[in-house]
Design an enzyme around this catalytic site. Structure first.
Site, short mmCIF file in Angstrom:
data_model
loop_
_atom_site.label_atom_id
_atom_site.label_comp_id
_atom_site.label_asym_id
_atom_site.label_seq_id
_atom_site.Cartn_x
_atom_site.Cartn_y
_atom_site.Cartn_z
N ASP A 138 -13.90 -64.62 -3.56
CA ASP A 138 -15.34 -64.52 -3.30
C ASP A 138 -15.80 -63.08 -3.22
O ASP A 138 -15.27 -62.27 -2.46
CB ASP A 138 -15.69 -65.23 -2.00
N ASP B 77 -8.46 -61.32 -4.35
CA ASP B 77 -9.33 -62.13 -3.53
C ASP B 77 -10.35 -62.77 -4.48
O ASP B 77 -10.52 -62.30 -5.61
CB ASP B 77 -10.02 -61.24 -2.49
#
Length: 293
Positions: free
Chosen positions: A32, A30
């Site tokens: 952020d 992922d």
């Protein structure tokens, strides 16, 4: 119908691939608050606002939803409502303008935010012969050039539909969120010959549990309360990333120039812009009641 994995950006396409007869492996990240220290779209928000892509009224209306998202407090229903609103807000945005803004500011804005620990993991996975894939619900206009900066092999990101006039229609072509991330990973594994039981995944969000449970080596990174409980119940390792580093100074080989042609636009940019405008207004003393304007 085109499967999700066919929409992936293959960044390091010049690298030789191992024969499909031999099981391959990958590490899925992922973006952020997992690889970089804040929202990728928020990082570009000042430039987007200055470029006139979103007006002040729309920014103020969106601010609250963005701050809830950044605080990790938005549930699935709230995220869906925000997605629908932002899809409409992005309608009519000029692709070329967004492309130019991101290309011009990528290195100055993103380079200092990359976690040292994440950069080390990316390097270690590549050294071990694994592909590195960024899988993010943020927009392709931000995720793809960041993926190239990091030296990732592929990227999965949310994509908006572009009209014949070069502007965004407000419709979402592909939404990389929740279970959709896991579907993309499985289809990519089938296409590339990845052995998911030997693959790795990293995320800070509870919405990425489907992605984490799709691989044999899931890791929770800087998890919120919900993901921390889930990780404890499943025996998943919990990692703490807290050292942002300027990547081009730490690992010069990873600081590759971004290709402007990779840039498009995405839903998250509008919310990120709203957050910064709201915050700036508060700093200037703008009354809180302006949020309801």
């Amino acid at each position: 119908m085109v499967p999700p994995y066919a929409r992936l950006v293959e960044i390091r396409s010049s690298l030789p691939s191992a024969p499909h007869s031999a099981p391959r492996t990958a590490a899925f990240f992922d973006l952020d608050k997992t690889v970089i220290a804040k929202s990728s779209t928020l990082t570009f928000s000042k430039s987007f606002y200055q470029g006139g892509l979103i007006n002040r009224r729309a920014a103020l209306r969106t601010a609250y939803a963005q701050f809830v998202f950044l605080a990790g407090g938005a549930d699935h229903d709230q995220m869906e409502r925000m997605r629908e609103y932002l899809s409409a807000l992005c309608r009519g945005w000029d692709v070329a303008q967004v492309r130019a803004i991101v290309a011009e500011t990528l290195h100055d804005l993103i380079d200092p935010l990359i976690y040292d620990e994440a950069a080390s993991l990316i390097e270690e996975h590549h050294t071990a012969g694994r592909d590195v894939v960024i899988v993010s619900s943020s927009g392709a206009e931000v995720v793809e050039p960041i993926g190239e900066l990091l030296g990732a092999d592929r990227v999965v990101a949310t994509r908006m539909v572009v009209g014949a006039d070069g502007r965004f229609t407000g419709e979402i072509e592909y939404y990389a969120y929740g279970p959709t991330k896991a579907e993309a990973i499985r289809e990519l594994a089938a296409s590339e010959g990845y052995d998911l039981a030997r693959c790795y995944a990293y995320s800070d969000s509870a919405t990425d549990v489907p992605m984490l449970e799709a691989v044999g080596h899931p890791h929770a990174v800087n998890p919120g309360r919900t993901l921390r409980r889930e990780a404890a119940a499943r025996g998943w390792p919990v990692l703490s990333f807290d050292r942002p580093v300027r990547l081009k100074q730490r690992i010069p080989s990873l600081a590759m120039p971004a290709r402007p042609a990779l840039v498009a636009v995405a839903v998250g940019a509008a919310a990120a812009t709203a957050g910064l405008v709201w915050y700036a207004s508060r700093r200037r003393g703008t009354p809180a009641r302006a949020l309801s304007a």
